[in-house]
Design an enzyme around this catalytic site. Structure first.
Site, PDB file in Angstrom:
ATOM      1  N   GLU A  55     -56.899 -20.923  20.029  1.00 11.43           N
ATOM      2  CA  GLU A  55     -55.963 -22.031  20.744  1.00 11.43           C
ATOM      3  C   GLU A  55     -55.011 -21.617  21.839  1.00 11.43           C
ATOM      4  OE1 GLU A  55     -52.266 -25.009  19.314  1.00 11.43           O
ATOM      5  OE2 GLU A  55     -53.451 -24.139  17.755  1.00 11.43           O
ATOM      6  N   GLY A  73     -47.053 -22.861  20.387  1.00  8.02           N
ATOM      7  CA  GLY A  73     -45.952 -21.604  20.060  1.00  8.02           C
ATOM      8  C   GLY A  73     -45.426 -21.456  21.556  1.00  8.02           C
ATOM      9  N   ARG A  81     -43.564 -19.955   3.398  1.00  7.01           N
ATOM     10  CA  ARG A  81     -44.739 -20.658   3.914  1.00  7.01           C
ATOM     11  C   ARG A  81     -45.898 -20.914   2.960  1.00  7.01           C
ATOM     12  NH1 ARG A  81     -44.888 -16.003   8.665  1.00  7.01           N
ATOM     13  NH2 ARG A  81     -43.638 -17.060   9.863  1.00  7.01           N
ATOM     14  N   PHE A  83     -44.955 -35.589  17.822  1.00  5.99           N
ATOM     15  CA  PHE A  83     -45.349 -34.848  18.869  1.00  5.99           C
ATOM     16  C   PHE A  83     -46.887 -34.778  18.364  1.00  5.99           C
ATOM     17  CE2 PHE A  83     -41.132 -32.655  19.258  1.00  5.99           C
ATOM     18  CZ  PHE A  83     -40.675 -33.789  20.094  1.00  5.99           C
ATOM     19  N   ILE A  84     -47.728 -35.626  17.894  1.00  8.38           N
ATOM     20  CA  ILE A  84     -49.202 -35.482  17.539  1.00  8.38           C
ATOM     21  C   ILE A  84     -49.919 -36.026  18.713  1.00  8.38           C
ATOM     22  CG2 ILE A  84     -50.771 -35.859  15.563  1.00  8.38           C
ATOM     23  CD1 ILE A  84     -48.138 -34.265  14.852  1.00  8.38           C
ATOM     24  N   GLN A 112     -42.863 -26.838  46.349  1.00  6.53           N
ATOM     25  CA  GLN A 112     -41.651 -26.776  47.257  1.00  6.53           C
ATOM     26  C   GLN A 112     -42.407 -26.693  48.625  1.00  6.53           C
ATOM     27  OE1 GLN A 112     -38.509 -26.435  46.635  1.00  6.53           O
ATOM     28  NE2 GLN A 112     -37.696 -26.176  48.241  1.00  6.53           N
ATOM     29  N   LEU A 113     -43.299 -26.152  48.930  1.00  7.57           N
ATOM     30  CA  LEU A 113     -43.911 -26.080  50.283  1.00  7.57           C
ATOM     31  C   LEU A 113     -44.371 -27.573  50.541  1.00  7.57           C
ATOM     32  CD1 LEU A 113     -46.148 -22.985  50.097  1.00  7.57           C
ATOM     33  CD2 LEU A 113     -44.119 -23.263  51.430  1.00  7.57           C
ATOM     34  N   HIS A 114     -44.747 -28.439  49.713  1.00  3.99           N
ATOM     35  CA  HIS A 114     -44.892 -29.736  50.045  1.00  3.99           C
ATOM     36  C   HIS A 114     -43.776 -30.686  50.251  1.00  3.99           C
ATOM     37  CE1 HIS A 114     -48.789 -29.018  47.748  1.00  3.99           C
ATOM     38  NE2 HIS A 114     -49.221 -30.283  48.175  1.00  3.99           N
TER      39      HIS A 114
END
Length: 383
Positions: free
Chosen positions: A246, A368, A182, A157-158, A340-342
């Site tokens: 971010e 996150g 960590r 997922f980079i 939905q309106l479309h």
């Protein structure tokens, strides 16, 4: 409601970005989506435009300290035009601040001028298969060997790695401690041309088609020890320091997309005729859009407050979490109602609402998840 977050300089900048999008991005954006990325030279054009080096000191070719509001204007104008600049937001809004805060003088001289010009692009490799939001579970290892690190591992997922020359990679340089899982993580800048580094697969996503998302592999990648960014073993602390900005940026993007969706839908229901009457004349349409407008303005007020706090240097993690949570969840609800309106046309990519629907979904995941944001907010309440 009248917004007061911008001044004349921001609005002049907005005009430049709007004209740039209309002339140089909108006509070719569909081609970029089909290709799965923007052309590499486009970023050099952004360098000429002067939007790649925000906050970079003048001695390295940048403009010096710059309010994040200018990047917010870019996000708003991209949403308005229905386009995206590839992984621009990751490059300039997320990764560059790490280098500005952590790079040594030698590293700044080596990298910053090329970043400002667009000759060097940035991405960041944190997530690994099976780790998700749990950065403490990172298994990519960087072993010290003389004046080099030898890196082995994998990332997924980079964003932007196929175009980027520099990939800031989160590695484990020492084991975690019994009291801190960590501990022992470090940031190491890996040049894409290093032997053993490979973009192993490009992922096919449901949205954000003009931005590549990849899987990376590191097999005995040798990197100079001089590429260590910040302190060894302190990656988690370094990453945490950048998260408020971010998450503010994600809130800005999501709210901008919700605003664009509302504008597109108002135009659609005004022109669309159903049962011999404009769709806008039906009470349901009026009530749905009134509710959407109120929600968007509430989210926008929170975002604008965040921009002011960021300028003042007082944006704290819990504030940023609230902005991201409200901005992204509001965008998800509003864009769904607008689609939905479309009717059936909303499901067709020819209409901007369809792309907005697909693109906004991931904002509740990256940077996150919404669940992580709720945990941060709860912690700030003493829970």
């Amino acid at each position: 409601m009248e917004r007061t977050v911008y001044d004349e300089s921001h609005e002049s900048f907005r005009k430049v970005i709007r004209e740039f999008n209309e002339k140089e991005v909108v006509p070719v954006f569909a081609e970029w989506e089909k290709a799965g990325a923007v052309p590499r030279d486009f970023f050099r054009r952004l360098g000429e435009l002067g939007v790649l080096g925000f906050d970079v000191p003048e001695e390295y070719g940048g403009p010096g300290p710059t309010s994040f509001k200018y990047q917010a204007v870019i996000s708003e104008e991209m949403a308005r035009a229905g386009v995206a600049w590839g992984h621009y937001g990751v490059n300039t809004g997320i990764v560059l601040p790490y280098l500005l805060r952590l790079a040594t003088e030698e590293q700044k001289k080596r990298w910053l001028p090329g970043i400002v010009s667009g000759d060097l692009l940035l991405s960041i490799a944190m997530t690994e298969p099976g780790t998700g939001s749990d950065l403490a579970g990172i298994r990519t290892v960087a072993r010290r060997d003389g004046d080099e690190y030898v890196i082995d591992g994998a990332k997924t997922f980079i964003t932007g790695a196929t175009l980027s020359e520099l990939i800031v990679t989160v590695c484990r340089t020492s084991p975690p401690t019994p009291t801190d899982r960590r501990a022992g993580l470090s940031l190491i800048v890996v040049e894409r041309t290093r032997e053993g580094f490979d973009v192993s697969r490009t992922l096919d996503k449901i949205g954000m088609k003009a931005s590549d998302t990849c899987e990376l592999s590191y097999t005995g990648v040798r990197v100079p020890a001089a590429n260590l960014l910040g302190e060894e073993g302190q990656a988690f602390r370094h990453l945490t320091a950048n998260l408020p900005r971010e998450r503010l940026s994600i809130g800005v993007n999501a709210t901008s997309m919700a605003t664009a969706a509302l504008r597109h839908t108002l135009a659609y229901v005004t022109d669309r005729t159903v049962f011999g009457k404009p769709l806008a004349s039906f009470q349901n349409t009026k009530f749905v859009l009134a509710e959407c407008a109120a929600e968007v303005e509430a989210a926008q007020a929170l975002v604008d407050k965040g921009l002011e706090l960021d300028d003042a240097g007082t944006l704290v993690p819990a504030d940023a979490a609230k902005i991201k949570l409200i901005g992204t969840e509001t965008a998800g609800r509003v864009i769904d109602k607008c689609l939905q309106l479309h009717g059936g046309y909303g499901y067709v990519l020819e209409y901007p609402i369809a792309r907005l629907y697909a693109d906004t979904r991931v904002t509740r995941i990256f940077g996150g998840t919404s669940e992580v944001m709720k945990t941060i907010i709860a912690r700030s309440l003493g829970l």
